[in-house]
Design a protein around this motif. Structure first.
Motif, short mmCIF file in Angstrom:
data_model
loop_
_atom_site.label_atom_id
_atom_site.label_comp_id
_atom_site.label_asym_id
_atom_site.label_seq_id
_atom_site.Cartn_x
_atom_site.Cartn_y
_atom_site.Cartn_z
N UNK A 173 -2.20 6.91 -19.77
CA UNK A 173 -1.48 7.35 -18.58
C UNK A 173 -1.15 8.84 -18.66
N UNK A 174 -0.85 9.35 -19.85
CA UNK A 174 -0.52 10.77 -20.00
C UNK A 174 -1.76 11.64 -19.95
N UNK A 175 -2.86 11.15 -20.49
CA UNK A 175 -4.12 11.87 -20.40
C UNK A 175 -4.57 11.96 -18.94
N UNK A 261 4.92 5.83 -17.94
CA UNK A 261 4.10 4.64 -17.70
C UNK A 261 3.48 4.72 -16.31
N UNK A 262 2.61 3.76 -16.03
CA UNK A 262 1.89 3.78 -14.75
C UNK A 262 2.83 3.60 -13.56
N UNK A 268 5.92 8.57 -8.64
CA UNK A 268 5.96 10.02 -8.44
C UNK A 268 4.91 10.46 -7.42
N UNK A 269 3.70 9.96 -7.57
CA UNK A 269 2.63 10.37 -6.68
C UNK A 269 2.83 9.85 -5.26
#
Length: 377
Positions: A173-175, A261-262, A268-269
């Motif tokens: 998720x961070x990548x 996390x997802x 956020x998106x």
């Protein structure tokens, strides 16, 4: 087949857009400030914070320990009704740093845009000529203010968008966020440099206090929960189109914390996507619409392929071309942010990125989201 013509046209428009962004990014000069340069501009750093006890201290240490005359800058934290120890941590630091202050946002009814209210409250108390904003979960480099002030003084600007990158982290998720954010930053820099459309990130912004007051701050956009960055930028751009620029400087890159996390990431998106229809700058609306329709075309082709077998070939070919053209755009951007090694994962992220774009774009226009513990329509 004639049915493939719309997909081909979308791809051509998308490819031309990427070529334009890459060309603009590469034409934009990288800014370097001489070590002996001594800015004279007074600065007020405004940080709106809500429930940031895990991040606020590190953020403030990075801001307050700048290689910048402490007599020339102040840091104002506006606590937005935190339910944790954020305000306590800031107040303790206020006893150590004389140029740090904390304001508690007053409770008011019928507020939708809490962050805009917090920023406005901070600006009203600010003494600096130049307002600089960042977020409470960010870390800034030691010459951050020096580079912003030098760019402001040398270019005689009124609004500066500056680079932001996702802080390093482990996990898919961070990548994924890091790669997605790289593309957004490349588009931001390219579009602002070419005056193609307005785009910025509130984690790294600067603008004159008097100009904020000239455009009446967030008046007119204060009924929209998000958009404290881009909606304000467009108001300023309309008044000063030639004095809005992007600071392409490695010494000014701000690191922002990734979602853990997802669920956090999609929330956020969705929040970001929710303001798409609110932009007065309709140029970015058409860009977003093109990107959305192009990604949606992959879903349509995928479903169609179950009924028309030859569409599998179209799907694979289009996906390959999309990946190649996006990499063509991303390579110089990743080089600037020193993230080239992450591009090896870029092709594998394509299906996930397509699904995320379709989902976030749709949900952003029809659903609610949670932001800092508040549910927003």
């Amino acid at each position: 087949m004639w049915i493939t013509v719309p997909f081909i046209l979308l791809f051509i428009l998308y490819a031309l857009l990427l070529f334009f962004y890459r060309k603009s990014w590469q034409q934009m000069p990288e800014v370097e400030v001489e070590e002996r340069y001594s800015p004279q501009t007074s600065i007020s750093v405004i940080i709106a914070a809500r429930n940031e006890e895990k991040n606020i201290a590190n953020c403030l240490f990075s801001v307050l320990e700048q290689h910048f005359d402490p007599q020339l800058f102040e840091v104002i934290v506006v606590d937005d009704h935190s339910e944790d120890h954020t305000a306590e941590i800031v107040n303790r630091l206020c006893t150590i740093y004389s140029n740090l202050s904390c304001i508690n946002l007053k409770a008011q009814e019928n507020i939708i845009a809490y962050k805009k209210k917090a920023i406005t409250t901070g600006i009203n108390k600010a003494k600096g000529k130049l307002i600089v904003t960042t977020d409470a979960d960010c870390i800034v480099p030691e010459n951050w203010l020096k580079n912003i002030a030098a760019f402001y003084e040398n270019k005689k600007l009124v609004f500066i968008a500056a680079p932001v990158v996702i802080a390093p982290g482990k996990g898919l998720v961070k990548l994924f966020q890091s790669l997605d954010f790289l593309s957004l930053q490349g588009i931001t820099g390219a579009s602002v440099f070419a005056q193609f459309h307005t785009m910025c990130n509130g984690a790294n912004l600067a603008y004159e206090k008097k100009v904020f007051e000239e455009v009446n701050g967030f008046d007119g956009v204060d009924t929209i929960a998000s958009g404290d960055d881009m909606l304000l930028m467009h108001k300023v751009f309309l008044k000063y189109p030639d004095k809005v620029q992007y600071l392409k400087s490695k010494a000014a890159i701000v690191q922002t914390a990734p979602a853990n996390n997802w669920a956090e990431f999609f929330n956020q998106r969705i929040r970001w996507a929710s303001k798409a229809g609110k932009y007065d700058d309709k140029r970015i609306f058409w860009v977003l619409l093109l990107v959305y329709l192009f990604n949606l075309s992959f879903l349509i082709i995928f479903i169609t392929a179950f009924f028309v077998g030859e569409f599998w070939m179209y799907l694979i070919s289009l996906l390959l071309l999309k990946t190649l053209y996006e990499l063509f755009f991303m390579i110089p951007v990743a080089k600037f942010f020193n993230k080239e090694t992450q591009l090896w994962w870029f092709p594998l992220m394509q299906p996930l990125h397509i699904l995320y774009t379709i989902t976030a774009g749709l949900l952003g226009s029809i659903t609610t989201y949670t932001w800092k513990g508040r549910k927003v329509k």
